[in-house]
Design a protein around this motif. Structure first.
Motif, mmCIF file in Angstrom:
data_model
loop_
_atom_site.group_PDB
_atom_site.id
_atom_site.type_symbol
_atom_site.label_atom_id
_atom_site.label_comp_id
_atom_site.label_asym_id
_atom_site.label_seq_id
_atom_site.Cartn_x
_atom_site.Cartn_y
_atom_site.Cartn_z
ATOM 1 N N LEU A 140 0.853 -1.191 0.000
ATOM 2 C CA LEU A 140 0.000 0.000 0.000
ATOM 3 C C LEU A 140 0.884 1.235 0.000
ATOM 4 N N VAL A 141 0.569 2.162 -0.879
ATOM 5 C CA VAL A 141 1.338 3.406 -1.003
ATOM 6 C C VAL A 141 0.365 4.566 -0.876
ATOM 7 N N GLY A 142 0.604 5.447 0.111
ATOM 8 C CA GLY A 142 -0.330 6.543 0.287
ATOM 9 C C GLY A 142 0.141 7.601 1.253
ATOM 10 N N THR A 143 -0.768 8.462 1.638
ATOM 11 C CA THR A 143 -0.454 9.668 2.398
ATOM 12 C C THR A 143 0.021 9.378 3.810
ATOM 13 N N ILE A 144 -0.628 8.449 4.487
ATOM 14 C CA ILE A 144 -0.337 8.230 5.902
ATOM 15 C C ILE A 144 0.916 7.392 6.101
ATOM 16 N N GLU A 145 0.986 6.269 5.382
ATOM 17 C CA GLU A 145 2.099 5.345 5.555
ATOM 18 C C GLU A 145 2.143 4.399 4.364
ATOM 19 N N TYR A 146 3.243 3.683 4.261
ATOM 20 C CA TYR A 146 3.372 2.639 3.254
ATOM 21 C C TYR A 146 3.294 1.280 3.964
ATOM 22 N N HIS A 147 2.688 0.310 3.309
ATOM 23 C CA HIS A 147 2.675 -1.068 3.791
ATOM 24 C C HIS A 147 3.406 -1.928 2.771
ATOM 25 N N VAL A 148 4.312 -2.759 3.248
ATOM 26 C CA VAL A 148 5.070 -3.642 2.364
ATOM 27 C C VAL A 148 4.948 -5.058 2.896
ATOM 28 N N ALA A 149 3.967 -5.793 2.391
ATOM 29 C CA ALA A 149 3.719 -7.184 2.808
ATOM 30 C C ALA A 149 3.661 -7.296 4.331
ATOM 31 N N GLY A 150 2.907 -6.395 4.940
ATOM 32 C CA GLY A 150 2.717 -6.420 6.393
ATOM 33 C C GLY A 150 3.625 -5.492 7.163
ATOM 34 N N GLN A 151 4.717 -5.043 6.568
ATOM 35 C CA GLN A 151 5.589 -4.074 7.221
ATOM 36 C C GLN A 151 5.036 -2.667 7.032
ATOM 37 N N VAL A 152 5.133 -1.835 8.065
ATOM 38 C CA VAL A 152 4.684 -0.444 7.978
ATOM 39 C C VAL A 152 5.908 0.461 7.883
#
Length: 507
Positions: A140-152
């Motif tokens: 997930l790529v966005g304003t608040i944070e990125y998620h990379v296969a469960g990593q924040v």
């Protein structure tokens, strides 16, 4: 990887002799160049990377990709043994080089892009949650944070530069991710930051006044959004998912269909819009919403803990998107009750006080109208008041300031006008441009430029049954002043203020 391999798929205007020099990285920021890096020198909105070629070379760059014919020619004289490539579009070249260097992660990811003025963050979080419920690993790529296969990870930009995006994708693929869900800003679309990322799905939430400091006109702002759908700069998506309740969707639907995309519409079921995925028998509750979901593939009762009509639209978009990505209908419906609010989006702050305190990112006049309308629904039966605190950012579109003042005034019983990232501007000057809108609404209001003091004032005004809205910053953790950023978290400041007013611990 060698230079020749890196540039194989980079569209070039000219290049020197082939080279087998080893490449250990691709960078567009000369400060990040290390021994073995290729430096992509490109013209940007505020600076020209070609001015930093010498610095990159001094730091160990072994190859230069440039969009300047002048720089390309000068390198032939000053660094004749350094491989170089001349390109027409620097950002496209950066994406092509990064894609190659990071192993083409985009080829194994199903990509979903969400664009619009409001709702991007919530919609992407919801899409990701629904995909995760179907046991899909995601980025997930966005304003608040990125998620990379469960990593924040920390978010530097809503939509990062392509080089950074490809690194995120490569990290996610290495950890087993199969889905990419990203917010796509109008700036990113205009600047070419998502080049080489072929979207399977493109979602449109809405378009209201914002970012005119960059785009200057609403037509230009909309034109940037349309790039995600019309196939003129980026490949058209397989499926375009459009908010039928927004008037701009009709033009997007036409453009998407002409580009070969399938179009799916969603909305609140109003007769004029005739969406395919819509909510029927909608009931707005303090604890969330209930409605009947009607779609071409099935009908189901939905109970969601996400409050307000705006979140119904966000949820409809996410459900349609996840279904288009292959999640079966029953899994979608079963997953809805577990969906959680996004940080800084209608986020409650609870210290046991007899009134409701909400922190929200609303920073446009349309978002403020939606936010105060939702608050009005919450206080209707309790006969409480809506108290709204907000400000406007400095060095941004000045024309929306009185509009935001009017929106806050018309939707509230009491307004506190304060600072919100004044940046290089004088906070008093920003407040002066907000006030005509507030005054014209006839609402009772106060002005307090210090945001912490303003939050204390708004909370001290509240009585049992009221709703206090702290709008504008949401998830942000800093206030940007002329002297630089300082730590500032609306939810923490509000919690501290509530405790100072005599309320107890957090529930």
């Amino acid at each position: 990887m060698q230079w020749n391999e890196l540039i194989r798929d980079v569209t070039s205007a000219a290049q020197d002799a082939p080279s087998e020099v080893a490449v250990t990285g691709v960078e567009y920021d000369s400060r990040l160049v290390q021994q073995g890096s290729v430096f992509v020198a490109m013209r940007g909105g505020t600076t020209d990377g070609n001015h930093y070629i010498d610095i990159a070379l001094s730091r160990g760059a072994v190859g230069i990709i440039t969009d300047s014919a002048e720089a390309f020619g000068a390198l032939a004289v000053s660094h004749s043994k350094t491989p170089r490539l001349l390109v027409e579009h620097g950002r496209n070249a950066l994406a092509q080089a990064a894609s190659a260097f990071f192993g083409h992660p985009e080829r194994v990811l199903g990509a979903t892009g969400v664009t619009g003025t409001n709702g991007k963050t919530t919609t992407t979080f919801l899409i990701e949650s629904l995909l995760n419920a179907a046991r899909r690993s995601s980025i997930l790529v966005g304003t608040i944070e990125y998620h990379v296969a469960g990593q924040v990870r920390l978010s530097a930009h809503t939509t990062p530069e392509s080089r950074d995006l490809f690194e995120l994708m490569a990290d996610g693929v290495a950890l087993g991710a199969t889905e990419l869900v990203m917010e796509v800003s109008s700036h990113a679309l205009d600047q070419g930051r998502i080049a080489e990322v072929d979207l399977d799905l493109a979602v449109f939430t809405n378009l209201t006044r914002d970012h005119l400091d960059y785009h200057h006109t609403m037509d230009a702002y909309f034109a940037a959004k349309q790039l995600l759908f019309d196939g003129t700069r980026y490949p058209a998506p397989r499926v375009a998912i459009l908010n039928a309740d927004d008037a701009h969707s009709q033009q997007l639907a036409t453009a998407a269909k002409e580009a070969g995309a399938e179009v799916i519409t969603y909305g609140l079921g109003r007769a004029a819009s005739q969406p395919e995925w819509y909510a029927e028998d909608l009931k707005l509750l303090p604890s969330g919403v209930k409605f009947t979901l009607v779609t071409p593939v099935g009908t189901a009762q939905v109970n969601s803990g996400l409050a307000g009509e705006v979140n119904v639209l966000n949820l409809l978009a996410a459900l349609a998107a996840a279904y288009a990505r292959g999640v079966d209908f029953d899994t979608l419906i079963a997953s809805v009750p577990s969906l959680r609010p996004v940080p800084g989006r209608f986020q409650p702050v609870d210290a046991g006080q007899p009134f409701t305190v909400i922190v929200d990112y609303a920073h446009t006049d349309d978002a403020l109208r939606n936010l105060t309308a939702l608050a009005r629904q919450l206080v209707h039966e309790k006969l409480g008041r809506v108290i709204t605190l907000f400000g406007c950012g400095g060095d941004r579109d000045r024309t929306k300031r009185p509009k935001m003042g009017q929106a806050a005034g018309e939707g509230s019983d009491f307004v506190v006008v304060t600072s919100d990232n004044p940046r290089s501007e004088d906070p008093a000057a920003i407040l002066a441009e907000i006030l005509p809108g507030v005054e014209g609404s006839g609402v009772r209001f106060v002005v307090e430029s210090d945001r912490a003091t303003a939050i204390q004032l708004a909370l001290a005004e509240a009585e049992p049954g009221d709703v206090v809205l702290i709008a504008g910053k949401g998830h942000e953790k800093e206030q940007i002043l002329r002297s630089g950023p300082i730590f500032f978290d609306d939810s923490q400041v509000a919690l501290s203020a509530l405790r100072s007013l005599g309320y107890g611990g957090v529930k």
